[in-house]
Design an enzyme around this catalytic site. Structure first.
Site, PDB file in Angstrom:
ATOM      1  N   ARG A 235       0.869  -1.183   0.000  1.00 38.18           N
ATOM      2  CA  ARG A 235       0.000   0.000   0.000  1.00 38.18           C
ATOM      3  C   ARG A 235       0.901   1.227   0.000  1.00 38.18           C
ATOM      4  NH1 ARG A 235      -3.403  -2.700  -1.667  1.00 38.18           N
ATOM      5  NH2 ARG A 235      -5.483  -3.135  -0.838  1.00 38.18           N
ATOM      6  N   GLU A 264      -3.052   7.355  -4.869  1.00 34.77           N
ATOM      7  CA  GLU A 264      -3.336   6.740  -6.175  1.00 34.77           C
ATOM      8  C   GLU A 264      -4.619   7.262  -6.798  1.00 34.77           C
ATOM      9  OE1 GLU A 264      -3.489   2.497  -5.741  1.00 34.77           O
ATOM     10  OE2 GLU A 264      -1.471   2.384  -4.941  1.00 34.77           O
ATOM     11  N   HIS A 296      -0.316  -0.232  -9.717  1.00 32.63           N
ATOM     12  CA  HIS A 296      -1.065  -1.182  -8.887  1.00 32.63           C
ATOM     13  C   HIS A 296      -1.537  -2.381  -9.722  1.00 32.63           C
ATOM     14  CE1 HIS A 296      -3.317  -1.254  -4.844  1.00 32.63           C
ATOM     15  NE2 HIS A 296      -3.217  -2.488  -5.297  1.00 32.63           N
TER      16      HIS A 296
HETATM   17  P1  NAI Z   1      -1.477 -11.016   5.074  1.00 33.70           P
HETATM   18  O1  NAI Z   1      -2.548 -10.516   5.957  1.00 33.70           O
HETATM   19  O2  NAI Z   1      -1.431 -12.467   4.718  1.00 33.70           O
HETATM   20  O3  NAI Z   1      -0.045 -10.640   5.686  1.00 33.70           O
HETATM   21  C1  NAI Z   1       0.261  -9.401   6.210  1.00 33.70           C
HETATM   22  C2  NAI Z   1       1.372  -9.598   7.230  1.00 33.70           C
HETATM   23  O4  NAI Z   1       1.845  -8.324   7.646  1.00 33.70           O
HETATM   24  C3  NAI Z   1       0.902 -10.346   8.490  1.00 33.70           C
HETATM   25  O5  NAI Z   1       1.748 -11.431   8.766  1.00 33.70           O
HETATM   26  C4  NAI Z   1       0.993  -9.276   9.575  1.00 33.70           C
HETATM   27  O6  NAI Z   1       1.309  -9.809  10.860  1.00 33.70           O
HETATM   28  C5  NAI Z   1       2.128  -8.428   9.028  1.00 33.70           C
HETATM   29  N1  NAI Z   1       2.243  -7.104   9.648  1.00 33.70           N
HETATM   30  C6  NAI Z   1       1.273  -6.326  10.171  1.00 33.70           C
HETATM   31  N2  NAI Z   1       1.805  -5.203  10.696  1.00 33.70           N
HETATM   32  C7  NAI Z   1       3.146  -5.277  10.485  1.00 33.70           C
HETATM   33  C8  NAI Z   1       4.245  -4.427  10.805  1.00 33.70           C
HETATM   34  N3  NAI Z   1       4.071  -3.279  11.457  1.00 33.70           N
HETATM   35  N4  NAI Z   1       5.492  -4.826  10.452  1.00 33.70           N
HETATM   36  C9  NAI Z   1       5.681  -6.000   9.803  1.00 33.70           C
HETATM   37  N5  NAI Z   1       4.688  -6.843   9.492  1.00 33.70           N
HETATM   38  C10 NAI Z   1       3.427  -6.481   9.810  1.00 33.70           C
HETATM   39  O7  NAI Z   1      -1.547 -10.129   3.764  1.00 33.70           O
HETATM   40  P2  NAI Z   1      -1.054 -10.501   2.287  1.00 33.70           P
HETATM   41  O8  NAI Z   1      -2.106 -11.281   1.581  1.00 33.70           O
HETATM   42  O9  NAI Z   1       0.319 -11.047   2.364  1.00 33.70           O
HETATM   43  O10 NAI Z   1      -1.026  -9.046   1.630  1.00 33.70           O
HETATM   44  C11 NAI Z   1      -0.115  -8.051   2.052  1.00 33.70           C
HETATM   45  C12 NAI Z   1      -0.540  -6.718   1.476  1.00 33.70           C
HETATM   46  O11 NAI Z   1      -0.346  -6.726   0.055  1.00 33.70           O
HETATM   47  C13 NAI Z   1      -2.056  -6.433   1.602  1.00 33.70           C
HETATM   48  O12 NAI Z   1      -2.376  -5.909   2.849  1.00 33.70           O
HETATM   49  C14 NAI Z   1      -2.295  -5.450   0.510  1.00 33.70           C
HETATM   50  O13 NAI Z   1      -2.105  -4.151   1.050  1.00 33.70           O
HETATM   51  C15 NAI Z   1      -1.198  -5.747  -0.496  1.00 33.70           C
HETATM   52  N6  NAI Z   1      -1.718  -6.232  -1.768  1.00 33.70           N
HETATM   53  C16 NAI Z   1      -1.326  -5.594  -2.911  1.00 33.70           C
HETATM   54  C17 NAI Z   1      -1.770  -6.008  -4.148  1.00 33.70           C
HETATM   55  C18 NAI Z   1      -1.296  -5.368  -5.416  1.00 33.70           C
HETATM   56  O14 NAI Z   1      -1.953  -5.530  -6.465  1.00 33.70           O
HETATM   57  N7  NAI Z   1      -0.190  -4.668  -5.426  1.00 33.70           N
HETATM   58  C19 NAI Z   1      -2.760  -7.093  -4.249  1.00 33.70           C
HETATM   59  C20 NAI Z   1      -3.051  -7.756  -2.990  1.00 33.70           C
HETATM   60  C21 NAI Z   1      -2.564  -7.303  -1.795  1.00 33.70           C
END
Ligand code: NAI
Length: 334
Positions: A235, A264, A296
């Site tokens: 993000r 964005e 994105h």
């Molecule tokens: P997820 O929920 O599986 O993993 C997120 C991880 O971040 C969790 O393990 C959580 O504990 C950790 N986290 C939370 N706060 C943190 C901090 N302060 N420091 C370090 N780690 C922290 O999410 P997933 O599926 O891996 O997605 C990650 C992000 O990718 C989403 O939240 C979304 O913003 C982004 N995304 C981007 C896309 C794109 O098209 N560029 C598409 C899909 C997701």
């Protein structure tokens, strides 16, 4: 059930029309985004289907509730653009697609790393101009270097594993470390302030929360290794753009690849080639030769779009039939 579908692009329609080929849902596709200004267009619809840049704040949700909307179906995993407290007090259900394809995003992060490191974006343009010089295109072996993965959820883990395959040392930080996975993959968890100085490459994979807003600020950038690469496919608001431009100007970073940007809305997903952009910080970022920005598109694979349309249409049909939403897709306020 009638569904108002916002920020609809041709690829969205293609996959949703295929998924909804029996027309069980009556979908009104709108190319504009949902906000308080456009909320009245959901009149007569029980559900709205939205994406990352639709703005579902308190006033917008109040208007939707007044118009009879009962479900917000996000076509994405992140839900930072929805006021969940307001939604729950207005009795509007919010559902999302939690994991349409973590591979799509992880693989895009890797594509960005390679392009940045081996200057593919520059080489491509040069060769088109019949300039076959290699000056300025020197990259680094990734083998033997250290990658810092910030956030080891679904996407962070896959990114780490791919980079591990290149022979990189992987370090990670996450408030909820997965010790079993780390042991299996020989990955060390460290606090962010210890990870940043050791990483040749830092890749961000955390959701946007109040805690992660501007996680990468002046202080964090100062801690990073000089010449390191920074990649953000998560993000935009995880990075303070002003601080990032400062770090690039003083040559603190070797390169930056962004699939997401702080503001964005109104820019990403749009064709502004005739108009130009009004965002001076984005224009400055794009002007650096060692900055690569994609709009994105991490999620944009056939597999991910199929899964997004499948989960969303199933949830809406289930709601219409009085059945529970698919497991793990309901988003609630804390
Ligand atoms: P997820 O929920 O599986 O993993 C997120 C991880 O971040 C969790 O393990 C959580 O504990 C950790 N986290 C939370 N706060 C943190 C901090 N302060 N420091 C370090 N780690 C922290 O999410 P997933 O599926 O891996 O997605 C990650 C992000 O990718 C989403 O939240 C979304 O913003 C982004 N995304 C981007 C896309 C794109 O098209 N560029 C598409 C899909 C997701």
């Amino acid at each position: 059930m009638k569904v108002a579908f916002y920020d609809a692009k041709p690829y969205d329609r293609e996959f949703f029309e295929e998924q909804n080929s029996n027309n069980s849902l009556e979908i009104n596709y709108h190319s504009f985004r949902l906000s308080i200004k456009t909320a009245s267009t959901s009149r007569g619809c029980e559900a709205v289907c939205v994406f990352v840049n639709d703005a579902l704040d308190l006033s917008c949700l109040e208007e939707l509730a007044k118009l009879g909307v009962k479900v917000v179906a996000l076509r994405c995993a992140g839900f930072n653009n929805v006021d969940l407290t307001a939604a729950s007090s207005l009795k509007i259900h919010v559902v999302r697609v939690p994991a349409y394809s973590p591979h799509a995003v992880a693989e895009h992060a890797i594509a960005l790393v390679h392009s940045l490191n081996r200057r593919i974006h520059r080489a491509y343009n040069r060769v088109r101009e019949h300039n076959f010089s290699l000056n300025g295109l020197v990259g680094h072996d990734m083998h033997g270097k250290t990658a810092g993965i910030v956030g080891t959820g679904r996407i962070g883990k896959l990114t780490a594993q791919i980079l591990k395959g290149y022979g990189m040392r992987i370090i990670a930080c996450d408030p909820y470390p997965d010790a079993h996975w780390a042991d299996q993959n020989e990955i060390d968890y460290l606090p962010l302030e210890d990870l940043l100085p050791q990483s040749h490459l830092v890749s961000l994979h955390t959701p946007l929360t109040p805690d992660t807003h501007h996680l990468i600020d002046d202080e964090a950038l100062d801690l990073m290794m000089t010449g390191a690469y920074l990649v953000n496919t998560s993000r935009g608001k995880l990075i303070n753009t002003r601080a990032l431009i400062g770090a690039l100007k003083r040559k603190k970073l070797g390169g930056v690849a962004l699939d997401v940007y702080e503001i964005e809305e109104g820019i990403f997903f749009e064709d502004l080639s005739q108009d130009g952009i009004n965002d001076d910080e984005l224009a400055r970022l794009i002007s650096f030769p060692n900055v690569l920005v994609t709009s994105h598109q991490g999620f944009l694979t056939v597999e991910a779009l199929s899964e997004i349309s499948r989960v969303t249409c199933t949830n809406l049909t289930r709601f219409e039939n009085g059945e529970p939403f698919l497991e793990g897709t309901v988003v609630t306020a804390d």
